[in-house]
Design a protein around this motif. Sequence first.
Motif, PDB file in Angstrom:
ATOM      1  N   ALA A 114     -10.456  27.361 -32.944  1.00 37.81           N
ATOM      2  CA  ALA A 114     -10.454  28.355 -34.023  1.00 37.81           C
ATOM      3  C   ALA A 114      -9.172  29.183 -34.044  1.00 37.81           C
ATOM      4  N   SER A 115      -8.547  29.322 -32.875  1.00 41.25           N
ATOM      5  CA  SER A 115      -7.368  30.187 -32.814  1.00 41.25           C
ATOM      6  C   SER A 115      -6.047  29.433 -32.673  1.00 41.25           C
ATOM      7  N   ASP A 116      -6.111  28.113 -32.528  1.00 36.21           N
ATOM      8  CA  ASP A 116      -4.898  27.332 -32.275  1.00 36.21           C
ATOM      9  C   ASP A 116      -4.913  26.084 -33.149  1.00 36.21           C
ATOM     10  N   GLU A 117      -4.122  26.109 -34.215  1.00 38.18           N
ATOM     11  CA  GLU A 117      -4.112  25.003 -35.181  1.00 38.18           C
ATOM     12  C   GLU A 117      -3.665  23.688 -34.555  1.00 38.18           C
ATOM     13  N   ALA A 118      -2.662  23.728 -33.677  1.00 41.46           N
ATOM     14  CA  ALA A 118      -2.186  22.503 -33.026  1.00 41.46           C
ATOM     15  C   ALA A 118      -3.283  21.903 -32.142  1.00 41.46           C
ATOM     16  N   PHE A 119      -3.995  22.754 -31.417  1.00 40.49           N
ATOM     17  CA  PHE A 119      -5.104  22.280 -30.584  1.00 40.49           C
ATOM     18  C   PHE A 119      -6.211  21.696 -31.462  1.00 40.49           C
ATOM     19  N   ASN A 120      -6.509  22.359 -32.573  1.00 37.39           N
ATOM     20  CA  ASN A 120      -7.526  21.872 -33.503  1.00 37.39           C
ATOM     21  C   ASN A 120      -7.160  20.474 -34.012  1.00 37.39           C
ATOM     22  N   ARG A 121      -5.891  20.264 -34.365  1.00 38.48           N
ATOM     23  CA  ARG A 121      -5.441  18.939 -34.811  1.00 38.48           C
ATOM     24  C   ARG A 121      -5.575  17.903 -33.700  1.00 38.48           C
ATOM     25  N   ARG A 122      -5.276  18.301 -32.463  1.00 38.18           N
ATOM     26  CA  ARG A 122      -5.404  17.398 -31.319  1.00 38.18           C
ATOM     27  C   ARG A 122      -6.859  16.949 -31.136  1.00 38.18           C
ATOM     28  N   VAL A 123      -7.779  17.892 -31.218  1.00 44.68           N
ATOM     29  CA  VAL A 123      -9.207  17.564 -31.102  1.00 44.68           C
ATOM     30  C   VAL A 123      -9.620  16.632 -32.242  1.00 44.68           C
TER      31      VAL A 123
END
Length: 78
Positions: A33-42
């Motif tokens: 929710a707070s990290d767009e790059a991490f969200n894309r990775r998931v």
Amino acid sequence: MGQGHEFSDEFINAFVDGQMMPEERAQVYAQAASDEAFNRRVCELRKIRDLIQLAYRELPKPGRNRPTPSAKTAGLAD
């Protein structure tokens, strides 16, 4: 592991595969929710998992659509 920490691919794959305790899942959701790059990775790992499942779903069952070996081709004939 919490927000601001780097999650390993193994950890994220466990999340994607539903193999985490609720507390760990909450950590991943909070980070996403707070990290767009991490969200894309998931999302990318989830997409890869889905594509693999789709590919293996299309495979024929073992033993079907195969010609039955004759005694000659099975090495049983003289």
